[in-house]
Design an enzyme around this catalytic site. Structure first.
Site, mmCIF file in Angstrom:
data_model
loop_
_atom_site.group_PDB
_atom_site.id
_atom_site.type_symbol
_atom_site.label_atom_id
_atom_site.label_comp_id
_atom_site.label_asym_id
_atom_site.label_seq_id
_atom_site.Cartn_x
_atom_site.Cartn_y
_atom_site.Cartn_z
ATOM 1 N N ARG A 96 31.172 17.071 -31.214
ATOM 2 C CA ARG A 96 31.741 18.250 -31.849
ATOM 3 C C ARG A 96 31.931 19.406 -30.869
ATOM 4 N NH1 ARG A 96 28.131 15.862 -35.407
ATOM 5 N NH2 ARG A 96 29.019 15.241 -37.405
ATOM 6 N N ASP A 125 31.879 10.914 -32.865
ATOM 7 C CA ASP A 125 31.829 11.300 -34.273
ATOM 8 C C ASP A 125 33.253 11.466 -34.776
ATOM 9 O OD1 ASP A 125 30.994 12.599 -36.847
ATOM 10 O OD2 ASP A 125 29.056 12.632 -35.837
ATOM 11 N N HIS A 192 31.541 8.083 -39.856
ATOM 12 C CA HIS A 192 31.713 9.054 -38.769
ATOM 13 C C HIS A 192 32.537 8.445 -37.634
ATOM 14 C CE1 HIS A 192 29.168 12.229 -40.373
ATOM 15 N NE2 HIS A 192 28.278 11.314 -40.716
ATOM 16 N N GLU A 256 25.650 8.462 -43.915
ATOM 17 C CA GLU A 256 26.835 9.119 -44.470
ATOM 18 C C GLU A 256 28.100 8.259 -44.313
ATOM 19 O OE1 GLU A 256 25.291 13.690 -43.742
ATOM 20 O OE2 GLU A 256 26.663 12.791 -42.286
#
Length: 291
Positions: A96, A125, A192, A256
């Site tokens: 990120r 990611d 992700h 996730e």
């Protein structure tokens, strides 16, 4: 001046005296455990002994903390110390926010100063893939590029496309090894993975184009768990990255991972039927176990 050492040593005896700064002699002591060291700074002797090279590195970190607090003279002190836990880790997310090699080294050295010995490196990611891939070059050529930063207060429309070369990764891993730090690389699977699927959309369930994400969140773009070619791709990608990371562990993520596409994917449903799986969580378990 009382010393402030982090983490606090197991035993620290400090006298209200100082001595001139001089060379500290290092030696191994087989009577100490592998992570145990003793640091003595006195008028008679300045020495650091440890049960292993790793213990010597811990003692050097303590000595460096002392030098930062007392640059002009040594305090008279005797320290006996060993870690209370084996795994002492810190995490940096380069997916990120891309950090230069020098910035990473600065953070890593600071972590070493406080006796951390595992570096969890998150370089992939939804928001970017950050390491040059020899087998799958579109990962760094395409998967590293996103069309802006939309993270809370950080808002920019400027394109970002930075990644680390394989030589830079090797340099960083070697730098960590010199400090007694093992690098634990992380690629999140099967979720992700927007940046991976942007480069290789054929490994999603529907094969549709996927954008590298510009903001945080949990996204529906995941690797197809019923596609054997997708699983082989993931395994080959791991082999490619394992050439760069000689440590014992590799983090495969697994968190996730929305299963909306799996629910409607013929290949995923066929895989579940073939294995007699009762729900999509078991399908993810099969996927993770295959990796």
């Amino acid at each position: 001046m009382p010393l402030s050492l982090i983490p606090a040593p197991w035993r620290c005896t400090e006298l209200d005296q100082i001595i001139p700064v001089r060379k500290v002699e290092e030696r191994l002591n087989p009577d100490l455990s592998a992570q145990e060291y003793r640091l003595m700074l006195t008028e008679r002797e300045c020495s650091l002994e440890g049960g292993s090279d790793a213990a010597i590195l811990l003692g050097r970190a303590t000595l460096e903390q002392i030098r930062l607090q007392c640059p002009d003279a040594f305090p008279v002190v005797f320290i006996e110390d060993k870690p209370s836990v084996e795994w002492r880790s810190f995490h940096i997310d380069s997916a990120r926010h891309f950090w230069s090699l020098d910035e990473l080294k600065k953070m890593i050295r600071t972590a070493w100063l406080f006796k951390f010995n595992r570096f969890h490196w998150h370089f992939s990611d939804d928001q970017g893939w950050r390491i040059e891939s020899k087998r799958f070059p579109k990962l760094h050529e395409l998967g590293s590029v996103r069309k802006g930063d939309h993270f809370g207060q950080d808002f920019s429309e400027a394109e970002e496309g930075a990644y680390y070369t394989r030589d830079e990764v090797k340099e960083l891993v070697a730098y960590c090894a010199e400090l007694g730090i093992e690098v634990v690389p992380e690629i999140d699977f099967p979720g992700h993975t927007s940046s991976i699927l942007h480069a290789y959309p054929e490994f999603s369930c529907d094969g549709e184009p996927v954008e590298v994400k510009t903001s945080q969140g949990i996204f529906y773009d995941v690797i197809c768990a019923g596609n054997d070619d997708a699983v082989r791709f993931c395994c080959d990608l791991l082999d490619d990255m394992l050439e760069l990371f000689p440590g014992e562990y590799f983090h495969l993520g697994g968190d996730e991972a929305p299963k909306t596409h799996w629910k409607n994917c013929p290949r995923c449903q066929a895989r579940m039927k073939e294995l007699g799986l009762s729900d999509l969580r078991e399908l993810q378990g099969d996927f993770q176990n295959r990796l």
